[in-house]
Design an enzyme around this catalytic site. Structure first.
Site, PDB file in Angstrom:
ATOM      1  N   CYS A 258       0.820  -1.207   0.000  1.00  0.00           N
ATOM      2  CA  CYS A 258       0.000   0.000   0.000  1.00  0.00           C
ATOM      3  C   CYS A 258       0.856   1.259   0.000  1.00  0.00           C
ATOM      4  CB  CYS A 258      -1.017  -0.015   1.126  1.00  0.00           C
ATOM      5  SG  CYS A 258      -0.307  -0.311   2.704  1.00  0.00           S
ATOM      6  N   CYS A 438      10.440   6.628 -13.172  1.00  0.00           N
ATOM      7  CA  CYS A 438       9.274   6.094 -12.453  1.00  0.00           C
ATOM      8  C   CYS A 438       9.376   6.556 -11.007  1.00  0.00           C
ATOM      9  CB  CYS A 438       9.214   4.572 -12.570  1.00  0.00           C
ATOM     10  SG  CYS A 438      10.544   3.739 -11.705  1.00  0.00           S
TER      11      CYS A 438
END
Ligand code: ZN
Length: 485
Positions: A258, A438
């Site tokens: 998460c 990224c």
């Protein structure tokens, strides 16, 4: 000058008044303390009603199994037919282990502490971070940096000091899992990674402990009660284990913790609350210490799926019973405690995760500072910067001029397509370099490889490479004002 003298005099006067008041307050306090100690002496002498003495000496006839305070505290659940005094006593004698003091563990622990489980153990080796607080409700801002376990115990102790709390300030490992888990009747998996899910399931199979497993990511969650009833390996009486339901881990590249994948606070909260509910149901039904009364219901649990964005947020899928060839719980299993402790099962390797991606050669990579130096030297340099993070990350903050092509979109495109991808600007000259960035420098390598497979490097004529360490490195070494999510 006069006004200064006046001011000084006023202040001296005020100080002497305050000192008098202070003396007066001290005298009053002394009087009160003296009279209080006298009355306590009298109470002890004549057996009168001092509360602490009541329970110790004066009312030995208290024959009820719970204390008076416990009847008040648990009254609202005690009167439920599903709990009753028998259920409450089972809760009081139960030892429950929560693995993970995060988004699932916080609400689960809070409700179990509130319900009055006898012993609550919590395992976690992490410390509280500010990014945890939107969902890990037992922690708070002043406790950032504190061990999560200690923060959660402090929260729960405030809620219910009658519970005995055990803080395990470490992560669960194949080496420590037997010692930790064997002390408990029931385990809640409140972790957020497949590696720990398989380990927790295996140790629960080996030690015959029921397991309440939940997970949550983005706006979805799932919950299942495993190994219920617990039974020896090979026994068909037992409920399925995590490996029966998920024999193979998800592909490593699909696993998003998460930290990266995002999570809505109430979603993980819902799942943690449901874990506490399942745990209470199991304990009240007599799992663990009073194993004779363990439910003999069919051993086919349901997998509960929660989707916050669906019109039917809760769905339930009936699962099969134990898998006849399960690696952990079947009669074919060779899994033993000794083997587990010896480390012969490599959970990290099994799940194929945590290895940083390392597919590019050094000459295919530039550092954040190198890329910045290139830009500083020639701000109008003809080149393309592809940011392959998901759109939401990109929209929060990005490097000026970057074009967003989420990694998932890039991957979805056929390798053999001969058309130039639409995200390559027509104005870009044939040999203009392409840089890929990224979040932390893993996806960018895979994306670079992909672009090369698509022939965008023009057989080595054009530089296609990534920015090492991604936006995290950019923030650390180039632009510290860049928000990092
Ligand atoms: Zn199994």
């Amino acid at each position: 000058m006069d006004s200064i003298t006046d001011k000084a005099q006023q202040l001296r006067h005020k100080i002497s008044q305050a000192e008098k008041e202070l003396q007066d307050l001290r005298r009053q306090l002394e009087e009160i303390e003296e009279s209080n100690s006298q009355s306590q002496d009298t109470n002890q002498q004549f057996g009168s009603t001092s509360e602490s003495e009541n329970t110790k000496h004066e009312l030995p006839e208290w024959k009820w199994p719970l204390s008076e305070e416990e009847y008040s505290r648990y009254g609202r659940q005690l009167i439920l037919p599903t709990v009753g005094i028998k259920g409450q006593l089972r809760l009081k004698s139960a030892a429950v282990l929560i693995v993970g003091a995060g988004g699932l563990g916080c609400p689960a622990a809070a409700y179990l502490a509130g319900a009055g489980v006898g012993t609550l153990g919590i395992v976690d080796g992490d410390t509280v971070e500010v990014s945890n607080l939107h969902r890990q409700i037992a922690h708070n801002t002043p406790r950032v940096g504190m061990m999560k376990v200690d923060s959660l115990v402090e929260y729960c102790r405030g809620l219910n000091p009658n519970v005995s709390y055990v803080a395990h300030r470490e992560h669960l490992t194949p080496q420590n899992s037997e010692d930790i888990v064997s002390k408990y009747d029931l385990v809640l998996d409140c972790t957020d990674h497949p590696t720990s899910r398989y380990l927790i399931s295996d140790i629960c199979v080996l030690l015959q402990k029921p397991l309440v497993s939940a997970s949550a990511l983005r706006t979805d969650g799932q919950l299942i009660v495993l190994n219920n009833p617990p039974a020896a390996q090979g026994s068909t009486e037992g409920g399925p284990c995590y490996r029966c339901i998920f024999p193979k881990p998800p592909p490593a590249e699909s696993v998003v913790s998460c930290g990266e994948g995002g999570i809505l606070g109430p979603v993980v909260g819902v799942m943690g609350v449901l874990q506490a509910l399942e745990a209470i149901k199991l304990v009240v039904a007599g799992v663990g210490k009073d194993s004779n009364s363990t439910s003999k219901d069919p051993v086919t649990p349901s997998l509960l799926l929660f989707s916050a964005t669906s019109t039917t947020p809760f769905r339930s899928i009936r699962m099969r019973s134990r898998r006849p060839n399960c690696f952990a719980c079947s009669s074919e299993s060779t899994l033993t405690l000794k083997e587990l402790r010896a480390g012969s099962l490599d959970y990290v390797q099994f799940c194929g995760v945590t290895k940083p991606v390392d597919v590019l050669k050094p000459e295919e990579r530039v550092s954040a500072t190198e890329y910045n130096a290139i830009l500083t030297k020639q701000s109008d340099m003809d080149h393309l910067l592809l940011d392959v993070r998901e759109k939401e990350h990109f929209e929060i903050a990005s490097i000026p001029g970057a074009i967003n092509v989420p990694f998932s979109t890039l991957q979805a495109r056929s390798k053999n397509s001969s058309l130039a991808p639409e995200y390559i600007p027509k104005s870009l000259s044939a040999n203009a370099p392409i840089y890929v960035i990224c979040r932390v420098g893993n996806d960018s390598q895979l994306a670079t490889r992909r672009l090369k497979e698509m022939g965008l490097d023009a057989n080595g004529e054009r530089f296609v490479g990534d920015i090492e360490g991604g936006m995290l490195a950019w923030k650390r070494h180039v632009d510290q004002t860049m928000p990092f999510t």
